[in-house]
Motif scaffolding. Structure first.
Motif, short mmCIF file in Angstrom:
data_model
loop_
_atom_site.label_atom_id
_atom_site.label_comp_id
_atom_site.label_asym_id
_atom_site.label_seq_id
_atom_site.Cartn_x
_atom_site.Cartn_y
_atom_site.Cartn_z
N THR A 8 -16.20 3.61 2.80
CA THR A 8 -15.97 2.99 1.64
C THR A 8 -14.51 3.51 1.40
OG1 THR A 8 -16.70 4.60 0.38
CG2 THR A 8 -17.97 2.54 0.84
N GLU A 9 -13.73 2.55 0.66
CA GLU A 9 -12.20 2.86 0.35
C GLU A 9 -12.44 2.44 -1.11
OE1 GLU A 9 -9.64 0.58 2.73
OE2 GLU A 9 -10.18 1.82 4.45
N ASN A 11 -9.96 2.10 -4.71
CA ASN A 11 -8.79 1.77 -4.90
C ASN A 11 -8.10 2.80 -6.13
OD1 ASN A 11 -8.25 -0.31 -3.35
ND2 ASN A 11 -9.72 -1.57 -4.57
N LYS A 17 -5.10 4.25 -1.97
CA LYS A 17 -6.54 4.31 -1.36
C LYS A 17 -7.37 5.60 -1.09
CE LYS A 17 -6.60 -0.57 0.40
NZ LYS A 17 -6.93 -1.47 1.61
N GLY A 19 -10.32 7.26 0.98
CA GLY A 19 -11.33 6.99 2.04
C GLY A 19 -12.57 7.82 1.86
N TRP A 47 -7.68 5.95 9.15
CA TRP A 47 -7.38 6.32 7.68
C TRP A 47 -6.06 6.98 7.94
CZ3 TRP A 47 -12.89 7.73 5.75
CH2 TRP A 47 -13.48 6.64 5.08
N ASP A 50 -3.26 4.76 8.02
CA ASP A 50 -3.22 3.69 7.36
C ASP A 50 -2.27 4.36 6.17
OD1 ASP A 50 -3.49 1.91 4.88
OD2 ASP A 50 -5.36 1.74 5.30
N VAL A 53 -3.79 5.15 2.47
CA VAL A 53 -4.82 5.91 2.16
C VAL A 53 -4.18 7.33 1.96
CG1 VAL A 53 -6.77 7.25 3.34
CG2 VAL A 53 -6.52 4.75 3.56
N VAL A 56 -9.08 11.70 1.96
CA VAL A 56 -10.42 11.41 2.53
C VAL A 56 -11.19 12.32 2.02
CG1 VAL A 56 -11.46 11.52 4.70
CG2 VAL A 56 -9.44 10.50 4.77
#
Length: 377
Positions: A8-9, A11, A17, A19, A47, A50, A53, A56
């Protein structure tokens, strides 16, 4: 059918974001399968690439465990299939350890902060995932161990490197005995660097979403943001754990150069009045003598090696363990027949020769083939 790993991500308030990777096999304590390793590696790569992101988080589904180890049933089936055909014949074990070790190394070298929420049981393959994270968080109920001596393996997934970095000779003791450490000892040893009460984890997540995240290139700033949040939610100091309590004794009994002497020193603790020491000694005595000796030998060989070279060395030894019958017998006794009566060969530490140990470090693939982990940088 639900995926064995959920992604899932979240916000953040300032448009970035986070992760979140959730190991989703709570019925087997989130045991790490080959498929899970592949899924994690692929998503971590996405991720990392990205730019939105910034962090994590790895966690486990359920209340009992982050990850209790690797997929032993799959390895057992492969060892039955390729029994007697040599260390290179077992294509499943070759692939499993290659993918798992690459994933662990990927976490160690990740370019963005990684939080591992090590709530509950964290053992074996779970340690491999957790120890590479930049921010390793335990709860009041966390229990950590490298218990491979009980199944005829050794503390792999970079364990030979990790245990070498623990205080004094505690790494030798934990590898030899598979002893379980609690939250306090995990912090003392450096296996974890933060403690958060389980009830406060949602508050940590909310605070992370509210943090002033910078672009991923601002790694130091983002690391400090994570540190600020975790420090603000630190749990109450835990009582001194048994590893720290018996630190001087452990250093003394694990000091000899001769592995057999260390074995005998630990064995004497079986009759100790202290339950933790007695249980640790009993576990070693029930475990594979060869595994105990391999665990110590690997740490000694790894002392001045880079992390990547340690993974390469462990890969070779792991393949031999899959071929020699020890690991197969250990899994049979613990998880298949469940008689808890493994027939180790050799059954006596005195029969573990230097020549036998050395044979486990010979590359099993046809020359001049390259090491399967040669691409790790």
């Amino acid at each position: 059918m639900s995926s064995p790993v959920l992604f899932t991500e979240l916000n953040t308030n300032n448009g970035r974001k986070i992760g979140v990777a959730t190991l989703n096999q709570p019925n087997v304590l989130n045991g790490l399968s080959l498929e899970m390793c592949r899924l994690l590696s692929e998503q971590l790569t996405q991720w990392e690439e990205d730019p939105e992101v910034v962090l994590v988080i790895m966690q486990g589904a359920g209340e009992k465990a982050f990850c209790a180890g690797g997929d032993l049933h799959g390895l057992y089936q492969s060892m039955q299939t390729y029994q007697g055909q040599g260390a290179w014949a077992n294509t499943y074990s070759r692939e499993f350890f290659e993918v798992e070790y690459k994933l662990d190394y990927q976490i160690h070298t990740y370019s963005k902060p990684v939080i591992c929420w090590g709530h509950g049981i964290v053992m074996g393959g779970g340690i491999g995932l957790m120890i590479g994270a930049s921010h390793r968080v335990v709860s009041e109920s966390s229990r950590l161990a490298m218990p491979e001596v009980s199944i005829g393996l050794f503390p792999d997934v970079g364990g030979s490197w990790v245990l070498n970095h623990l205080p004094g000779r505690t790494g030798l003791f934990l590898a030899s005995t598979g002893a379980i450490v609690n939250t306090s000892d995990a912090l003392f040893a450096g296996l974890a660097n933060y403690q958060v009460e389980h009830a406060n984890w949602d508050a940590v997540l909310n605070a992370l979403l509210e943090s002033a995240w910078q672009a991923p290139q601002q790694r130091i700033v983002n690391d400090d943001l994570v540190h600020t949040v975790l420090s603000a939610h630190q749990g109450k100091p835990a009582e001194v754990g048994p590893l720290q309590q018996h630190y001087a004794l452990i250093n003394e009994i694990c000091a000899p150069a001769d592995i057999k002497t260390i074995y005998r020193n630990i064995a004497l603790l079986k009759d100790s009045d202290n339950a933790w020491l007695s249980r640790a000694a009993s576990t070693m005595l029930k475990g594979a003598p060869l595994s105990m000796a391999l665990g110590i030998t690997l740490q000694r060989y790894a002392l001045h090696l880079s992390l990547v070279d340690v993974f390469r060395m462990e890969y070779i030894v792991a393949l031999h363990c899959c071929a020699n019958g020890q690991l197969q017998e250990g899994i049979r006794a613990l998880l298949v027949d469940k008689d808890k009566n493994p027939q180790w060969v050799p059954s006596d530490i005195n029969d573990v020769s230097d020549e036998l140990l050395a044979s486990y470090f010979d590359a099993p693939w046809p020359k001049p083939d390259r090491h399967p982990l040669s691409g790790l940088a």
